[in-house]
Design a protein around this motif. Structure first.
Motif, PDB file in Angstrom:
ATOM      1  N   ALA A 148       0.833  -1.213   0.000  1.00  0.00           N
ATOM      2  CA  ALA A 148       0.000   0.000   0.000  1.00  0.00           C
ATOM      3  C   ALA A 148       0.863   1.256   0.000  1.00  0.00           C
ATOM      4  CB  ALA A 148      -0.936  -0.002   1.207  1.00  0.00           C
ATOM      5  N   TYR A 149       2.000   1.209   0.694  1.00  0.00           N
ATOM      6  CA  TYR A 149       2.906   2.350   0.685  1.00  0.00           C
ATOM      7  C   TYR A 149       3.483   2.548  -0.711  1.00  0.00           C
ATOM      8  CZ  TYR A 149       6.856   5.365   1.930  1.00  0.00           C
ATOM      9  OH  TYR A 149       7.757   6.410   1.991  1.00  0.00           O
ATOM     10  N   ALA A 150       3.917   1.455  -1.338  1.00  0.00           N
ATOM     11  CA  ALA A 150       4.448   1.549  -2.695  1.00  0.00           C
ATOM     12  C   ALA A 150       3.389   2.100  -3.646  1.00  0.00           C
ATOM     13  CB  ALA A 150       4.928   0.173  -3.167  1.00  0.00           C
ATOM     14  N   TRP A 151       2.162   1.650  -3.477  1.00  0.00           N
ATOM     15  CA  TRP A 151       1.053   2.138  -4.307  1.00  0.00           C
ATOM     16  C   TRP A 151       0.908   3.652  -4.168  1.00  0.00           C
ATOM     17  CZ3 TRP A 151      -2.383   0.109  -7.819  1.00  0.00           C
ATOM     18  CH2 TRP A 151      -3.548   0.827  -8.075  1.00  0.00           C
ATOM     19  N   ASP A 152       0.890   4.123  -2.927  1.00  0.00           N
ATOM     20  CA  ASP A 152       0.728   5.556  -2.678  1.00  0.00           C
ATOM     21  C   ASP A 152       1.892   6.367  -3.220  1.00  0.00           C
ATOM     22  OD1 ASP A 152      -1.678   5.081  -1.387  1.00  0.00           O
ATOM     23  OD2 ASP A 152      -0.787   5.072   0.619  1.00  0.00           O
ATOM     24  N   GLN A 153       3.087   5.762  -3.237  1.00  0.00           N
ATOM     25  CA  GLN A 153       4.280   6.493  -3.664  1.00  0.00           C
ATOM     26  C   GLN A 153       4.531   6.407  -5.172  1.00  0.00           C
ATOM     27  OE1 GLN A 153       4.179   8.100  -0.841  1.00  0.00           O
ATOM     28  NE2 GLN A 153       6.406   8.231  -0.731  1.00  0.00           N
ATOM     29  N   GLY A 154       3.652   5.717  -5.893  1.00  0.00           N
ATOM     30  CA  GLY A 154       3.818   5.711  -7.342  1.00  0.00           C
ATOM     31  C   GLY A 154       3.542   4.398  -8.044  1.00  0.00           C
ATOM     32  N   ALA A 155       3.425   3.289  -7.292  1.00  0.00           N
ATOM     33  CA  ALA A 155       3.213   1.999  -7.947  1.00  0.00           C
ATOM     34  C   ALA A 155       1.852   1.915  -8.626  1.00  0.00           C
ATOM     35  CB  ALA A 155       3.366   0.860  -6.933  1.00  0.00           C
ATOM     36  N   ARG A 156       0.944   2.801  -8.284  1.00  0.00           N
ATOM     37  CA  ARG A 156      -0.355   2.821  -8.965  1.00  0.00           C
ATOM     38  C   ARG A 156      -0.185   3.105 -10.469  1.00  0.00           C
ATOM     39  NH1 ARG A 156      -1.143   7.248  -5.594  1.00  0.00           N
ATOM     40  NH2 ARG A 156      -3.040   6.368  -4.687  1.00  0.00           N
ATOM     41  N   ASN A 157       0.951   3.703 -10.822  1.00  0.00           N
ATOM     42  CA  ASN A 157       1.212   4.045 -12.224  1.00  0.00           C
ATOM     43  C   ASN A 157       2.049   2.992 -12.944  1.00  0.00           C
ATOM     44  OD1 ASN A 157      -0.143   6.571 -11.923  1.00  0.00           O
ATOM     45  ND2 ASN A 157       1.708   7.405 -10.951  1.00  0.00           N
ATOM     46  N   TRP A 158       2.445   1.928 -12.239  1.00  0.00           N
ATOM     47  CA  TRP A 158       3.242   0.876 -12.856  1.00  0.00           C
ATOM     48  C   TRP A 158       2.363  -0.027 -13.709  1.00  0.00           C
ATOM     49  CZ3 TRP A 158       6.262  -1.263  -8.011  1.00  0.00           C
ATOM     50  CH2 TRP A 158       7.205  -0.311  -7.605  1.00  0.00           C
ATOM     51  N   SER A 159       3.021  -0.814 -14.540  1.00  0.00           N
ATOM     52  CA  SER A 159       2.318  -1.877 -15.252  1.00  0.00           C
ATOM     53  C   SER A 159       1.973  -2.986 -14.251  1.00  0.00           C
ATOM     54  CB  SER A 159       3.206  -2.449 -16.357  1.00  0.00           C
ATOM     55  OG  SER A 159       4.313  -3.146 -15.795  1.00  0.00           O
ATOM     56  N   GLU A 160       1.006  -3.811 -14.630  1.00  0.00           N
ATOM     57  CA  GLU A 160       0.631  -4.922 -13.752  1.00  0.00           C
ATOM     58  C   GLU A 160       1.804  -5.872 -13.543  1.00  0.00           C
ATOM     59  OE1 GLU A 160      -2.597  -8.608 -13.446  1.00  0.00           O
ATOM     60  OE2 GLU A 160      -2.732  -7.138 -15.073  1.00  0.00           O
ATOM     61  N   ASP A 161       2.565  -6.129 -14.607  1.00  0.00           N
ATOM     62  CA  ASP A 161       3.718  -7.028 -14.480  1.00  0.00           C
ATOM     63  C   ASP A 161       4.722  -6.490 -13.469  1.00  0.00           C
ATOM     64  OD1 ASP A 161       2.673  -8.772 -16.306  1.00  0.00           O
ATOM     65  OD2 ASP A 161       3.929  -8.126 -17.973  1.00  0.00           O
ATOM     66  N   MET A 162       4.930  -5.182 -13.462  1.00  0.00           N
ATOM     67  CA  MET A 162       5.873  -4.581 -12.524  1.00  0.00           C
ATOM     68  C   MET A 162       5.371  -4.729 -11.090  1.00  0.00           C
ATOM     69  SD  MET A 162       8.820  -3.029 -12.631  1.00  0.00           S
ATOM     70  CE  MET A 162       9.858  -1.805 -11.838  1.00  0.00           C
ATOM     71  N   ARG A 163       4.086  -4.537 -10.889  1.00  0.00           N
ATOM     72  CA  ARG A 163       3.543  -4.660  -9.533  1.00  0.00           C
ATOM     73  C   ARG A 163       3.617  -6.105  -9.038  1.00  0.00           C
ATOM     74  NH1 ARG A 163      -0.315  -0.597 -11.411  1.00  0.00           N
ATOM     75  NH2 ARG A 163      -1.768  -2.265 -11.995  1.00  0.00           N
ATOM     76  N   VAL A 164       3.347  -7.067  -9.918  1.00  0.00           N
ATOM     77  CA  VAL A 164       3.447  -8.477  -9.521  1.00  0.00           C
ATOM     78  C   VAL A 164       4.886  -8.810  -9.155  1.00  0.00           C
ATOM     79  CG1 VAL A 164       3.262 -10.859 -10.348  1.00  0.00           C
ATOM     80  CG2 VAL A 164       1.436  -9.216 -10.841  1.00  0.00           C
ATOM     81  N   ARG A 165       5.829  -8.298  -9.930  1.00  0.00           N
ATOM     82  CA  ARG A 165       7.244  -8.546  -9.634  1.00  0.00           C
ATOM     83  C   ARG A 165       7.604  -7.957  -8.281  1.00  0.00           C
ATOM     84  NH1 ARG A 165      11.629 -10.003 -12.828  1.00  0.00           N
ATOM     85  NH2 ARG A 165      13.615  -9.581 -11.829  1.00  0.00           N
TER      86      ARG A 165
END
Length: 236
Positions: A148-165
């Motif tokens: 959730a912290y990563a999401w708030d700091q910018g992971a919401r803009n990543w590709s799905e593959d990047m978030r799964v990794r």
């Protein structure tokens, strides 16, 4: 003398993450606190431990975080030792971090940990692990940088593959006491640090390494907490 496998340092680029592993072992001193041996990260005198990590005024907390955005809870597509072996990330991390293990075969995983011992770096307690109905209660797999912290700091803009990794990156994962994991939740270093102060150096250095490797910024309130923690690291 007990030992616990714990952290690896990240060497990663934002779009092509290359992870380098460094096992950090800890031993117990006379007070019983886990203290790091020669494999603990060292900090060069005068070095800026946050070099390369952007600082934003505050955590950019939103209300759109979804765990599902990071894929299924665990995959077999990870870079843990023995990865791509039929065992998902959780089982690979249990195998990495527990000692005195016995094994069983479950589903497609032929080397699932059946029993073992965790020397929990967060609380300094020793936990006996036994696979069963409550297998996730006593020992849990923790994201050092919370999803959730990563999401708030910018992971919401990543590709799905990047978030799964990211969610399955062994460099951001650690087997810990379940209660400590629940206590931390998705809190940033400004709000939570491991109760075991002897582990603050490793925790902070790994938190920073993951942020740097994935190009994530840190919130300004967490900066002094991370710097104070890294001040406990050996100087070399």
């Amino acid at each position: 003398m007990s030992r616990t496998k714990s952290l690896w340092l990240v060497l990663a680029a934002v779009l092509a993450v290359i992870v380098s592993y460094q096992t950090v072992a800890s031993t117990a001193d006379r007070s019983g606190q886990f203290v790091a041996d020669a494999d603990v990260p060292t900090v060069a005198p005068g070095a800026d431990v946050l070099a390369g990590v952007a600082v934003v005024p505050e955590r950019m907390r939103g209300h759109d975080y979804r765990r599902a955005a990071f894929g299924e809870a665990w995959t077999d597509d990870n870079d843990a030792p023995g990865g791509h072996n039929g065992c998902d990330t959780r089982n690979d991390i249990l195998d990495r971090d527990l000692v005195d293990k016995t094994y069983t075969s479950i589903s497609r995983c032929p080397t699932a940990v059946a029993t073992g011992v965790l020397h929990d770096p967060y609380t300094n307690v020793v936990i006996s692990f036994m696979r069963g109905n409550q297998t996730g209660a006593a020992v849990q797999i923790e994201h050092i940088v919370p999803l959730a912290y990563a999401w708030d700091q910018g992971a919401r803009n990543w590709s799905e593959d990047m978030r799964v990794r990211f969610a399955n990156d062994p460099a951001n994962l650690l087997a810990v006491q379940g209660e400590a994991n629940q206590d931390k939740g998705d809190q940033e270093p400004a709000r939570w640090m491991p109760p075991n102060a002897a582990f603050h150096c490793q925790y902070a250095m790994q938190f920073i390494a993951v942020l740097r490797g994935y190009g994530l910024p840190v919130d300004a309130p967490s900066v002094p907490a991370l710097r104070q923690a890294t001040d406990t690291c050996p100087r070399g």
